[in-house]
Design an enzyme around this catalytic site. Sequence first.
Site, PDB file in Angstrom:
ATOM      1  CB  SER A   1      -0.924   0.025   1.220  1.00 44.51           C
ATOM      2  OG  SER A   1      -1.912  -0.958   1.108  1.00 44.51           O
TER       3      SER A   1
ATOM      4  CE  LYS B   1      -3.792   0.962  -0.993  1.00 40.56           C
ATOM      5  NZ  LYS B   1      -4.488   0.609   0.265  1.00 40.56           N
TER       6      LYS B   1
ATOM      7  CE1 TYR C   1      -3.943  -0.789  -5.180  1.00 39.83           C
ATOM      8  CE2 TYR C   1      -4.729  -3.041  -4.974  1.00 39.83           C
ATOM      9  CZ  TYR C   1      -4.377  -1.843  -4.393  1.00 39.83           C
ATOM     10  OH  TYR C   1      -4.455  -1.684  -3.030  1.00 39.83           O
TER      11      TYR C   1
ATOM     12  CE1 TYR D   1      -3.787  -0.213   4.704  1.00 39.51           C
ATOM     13  CE2 TYR D   1      -2.330  -0.938   6.463  1.00 39.51           C
ATOM     14  CZ  TYR D   1      -2.643  -0.873   5.115  1.00 39.51           C
ATOM     15  OH  TYR D   1      -1.834  -1.460   4.204  1.00 39.51           O
TER      16      TYR D   1
ATOM     17  CB  VAL E   1      -0.314  -5.956   4.155  1.00 40.00           C
ATOM     18  CG1 VAL E   1      -1.574  -5.297   4.688  1.00 40.00           C
ATOM     19  CG2 VAL E   1      -0.380  -6.174   2.659  1.00 40.00           C
TER      20      VAL E   1
END
Lengths: 305, 305, 305, 305
Positions: free
Chosen positions: B61, B64, B189, B241, B259
């Site tokens: 992530s 992102k 992705y 998160y 993660v």
Amino acid sequence: MQIELEKILNQNREKIAFGNLPTYIPELTRANKDALGIYISQLDGSEFKAGDYDYKFTIQSISKVITLIMALEDWGAEYIFECVGKEPTGDAFNSMMKLEIVRPSKPFNPMINAGAIAVTSKIKGKSPEERIQRIMDFFKLVTGNPDLKVNESIYMSEKSTGDRNRAMAYFMKDVGVITGDVEENLDLYFKQCSIEVTCKDIARIGLFLSSDGVLLETGKQIINPKHSKIAKALMTTCGMYNASGEFAINVGIPAKSGVGGGIMAVVPGKMGIGVIGPSLDEKGNSIAGVGVLEQLSKMLELSIF
Amino acid sequence: MQIELEKILNQNREKIAFGNLPTYIPELTRANKDALGIYISQLDGSEFKAGDYDYKFTIQSISKVITLIMALEDWGAEYIFECVGKEPTGDAFNSMMKLEIVRPSKPFNPMINAGAIAVTSKIKGKSPEERIQRIMDFFKLVTGNPDLKVNESIYMSEKSTGDRNRAMAYFMKDVGVITGDVEENLDLYFKQCSIEVTCKDIARIGLFLSSDGVLLETGKQIINPKHSKIAKALMTTCGMYNASGEFAINVGIPAKSGVGGGIMAVVPGKMGIGVIGPSLDEKGNSIAGVGVLEQLSKMLELSIF
Amino acid sequence: MQIELEKILNQNREKIAFGNLPTYIPELTRANKDALGIYISQLDGSEFKAGDYDYKFTIQSISKVITLIMALEDWGAEYIFECVGKEPTGDAFNSMMKLEIVRPSKPFNPMINAGAIAVTSKIKGKSPEERIQRIMDFFKLVTGNPDLKVNESIYMSEKSTGDRNRAMAYFMKDVGVITGDVEENLDLYFKQCSIEVTCKDIARIGLFLSSDGVLLETGKQIINPKHSKIAKALMTTCGMYNASGEFAINVGIPAKSGVGGGIMAVVPGKMGIGVIGPSLDEKGNSIAGVGVLEQLSKMLELSIF
Amino acid sequence: MQIELEKILNQNREKIAFGNLPTYIPELTRANKDALGIYISQLDGSEFKAGDYDYKFTIQSISKVITLIMALEDWGAEYIFECVGKEPTGDAFNSMMKLEIVRPSKPFNPMINAGAIAVTSKIKGKSPEERIQRIMDFFKLVTGNPDLKVNESIYMSEKSTGDRNRAMAYFMKDVGVITGDVEENLDLYFKQCSIEVTCKDIARIGLFLSSDGVLLETGKQIINPKHSKIAKALMTTCGMYNASGEFAINVGIPAKSGVGGGIMAVVPGKMGIGVIGPSLDEKGNSIAGVGVLEQLSKMLELSIF
């Protein structure tokens, strides 16, 4: 600086027409929708002000920051955050949904109504009178304004129409987040929201947080600086209702708004800012006030990012 | 500094046992749960490193942030934020609920999975090959590491088990947030998430953001600094998160976790930090990594609040 | 009776203008919005029909009742209800929210899309071809119509625009409710929904359920009567989307509607009723068809309550 | 019949151990968990009873059916269903979520707590005393039992711990569903829930509904039969909390349960059934009582489907 402040106010005045006075607290509809003012209070003692900086309004949700600090001082962070969370919700300030669907059932943060009511219910005091007295004393101390008082007609208006807040409070009573008498604690909450202030008062609250708890007058550290940092972090992630993310992007400074039209902003280590503009956007933030802070932040490069 | 870094790592190593490797991407369970490392890259060119700073892991992530900046550069902020919001959600990173109950239906922010998939679907390119090439090139440029590549076995593992992401993507296709081919965009992705990095690589991403887009090697500003500030604001409100609020309180610096166990943190105007620790807490953040950053922030007074 | 049926149709024709053709399956917009017809098939062998009883339409969600019975016959009720619940939801037929917030994660009932897709995924067969063949054979058997077939252009239209159903199916794959290939099972589902029928066909399905599974032609019991009762109970609590409660009050007979405009209704021990009227109300039920059934139920005192 | 009833009771007694007494109303924990009884009252005047048929318990949610009928008689169906919906929810009986996320904001049906409180708030009367008197009179009339009275200690217990109901009521006051004094209406609601009954009393309520409103004693039709059908339809779709769908499948007769352990069931045109068994399953229904009704329905083929 003075000229630039006036210019910024003027450039944002046109936004006022696109917002509205809140309708769910009848007394608030009596506000002057066109008011727009700013007060800046710097750590070096200098001050700037422009527009309707002496317009009187009720502090509303901005009070949540102060009562949070009081509760943290009364109990310590560990206990308080057993009763209320630290996370933004993405929901409206009066939403109850997460109380029902997320376990354990506790309000997500102290900046939404449910969380603030829970926090206020923790303020110590032997009687309701002592508790509101402690709150008033602390507000007076932090703002340096001994004349602060509750606007009685707005307090009565909130109390008689505050059924959504009442619903939240009874829900929290049911799940054990609130342990005392619900109506007594709601009464405290309605009173703290109805404290009448000017831009200067909330700028002074911001200043107090910018120094992590040192009083300008005495130079004395009166709270645990950690509690000030907690307040500023929560203001950044949750302070502007469910427009906090956008405000962090566009303005980039910790801030807390209230439906009375005020915004209290903090530039850590530098200054406190108070803005008033009673016309609200659909999320409940001062529509022109947000614009003023955005322009000011860009001009003075105040973003913390 | 070196000694202090080692000490901080050692003091947080015991937390590893209280976390777990993620189970929903089978290949990730092959990680070394006990790894713990840090790399600090400062704007003055100085660097510090300790522990397993050369341990290889997938960026997950953390990617992102980079694809968001690419999409902002490709299209401008106005268009991108028509497709994805700016607000934290309070829900898990793989939640779809708000897509259904909030109107208009769009992912709340680019840091949750739905939002990141939507953002990646906007990355320009005439073909899937050109688009992944552009992504890889930009990652190489920002990290200063020309050897970055996709970990093929993790990419395949994500692709074959990514049904929750697939569900989100098809939902967004249905409501018009994604307009192109769903599987092509999911493939992009999954690839961006599977880029293999070390702490140094993500520290360099942090450094790049700390200077708002100046490359260390050339001193050249290669992106709109506004886009860097957007990234840092979103990292602060949504980067960890649904523990972002707590991280803002305890650590107080913009950060994004993955993660794979990595955390990329930015101290604006000062440094980028890369931390690795594959053992995750229940929210999906490196359990020891968060502890390391908390202690480091306190020691060096890095909090932006 | 014939005269009364004509009269009821005429009295409900004016409602057609207040409904709409569904827009999310492009091919369905080609339907004749003004069609209105009814077919009644009684256990004593008598039949009544009026209006556009021979109008052809796709069976859509009415098929859910038949595939549920097949799955119950294939596996037994205990296994099937481990994969899908028995409770009405109060949410729209395409809602996914409860899949996310209620544990264990399984669709609430076989009448909403998610539940019906899960049920279809359980239909036995060695190959996709064998599975659709079994479905077609069972539909032909129950309707007594050997000429039933899939409307190919509607099937293709559903397949190419079925992204919300795809989202649900991948979500259920992720949580283990669907174990086979998602696209294969969606394909089956899109085909079963695209079977072309007339009022007579669905009246015969209703008749079949009214006798708890006895074929009119042969007098043979071909399913477990318990499975028929399950179907009728679920039709009563969940068959008319999130207007099932209102339909139970106003009409009071088990029924299942489809967005093709059909409604299949069952009077236990007496008759099956098929109604067609492609103009839908905002919940997705035939707007005139519901009116026709309400009047018919009152006239003949068909309510089961 | 008598022998069969005893047998059914005996065969379901072992389920008692798998259930629990409700804990959220302290006084209810004083119930005799092992009690199990049944009373059947048929339209032909015959009666059957077995087990603890004369055990006294509070009527709780079963009262919702009666006050609904009163409100329908007071105002007509059109007005009442402007204030409360007709649809099952899929949520727990004390859920408030849909009040927040579905527009317009009104309780989904009169069988969940929010809906029942809204309905009770509509019961006419010039004073609180007159309103409770009207309620008591109607309960006495329908049960044919002039000695019914409120169990004062349970009423007090409900009143002092009913904070979740209070939360719902204030929420509904906020959105305009409840217009009168909240505490007065809650008080009525707590009283109606605390009426003490035996199986015979609720069997007589069932009998009353089975004849659509004819009093057994006088043969007189005392309510609009449409209102009785509304009650039975709502009992079928929503009467057994969020196990109503399963109950419709397994038992197949309109029924309403209460957390006092009672279940009132109606076989239209035939009989009323009262069952008591204070040990509840996790949905809040009498765990042995549901089993008794399932077996009885199968033995006597009572299913309406």
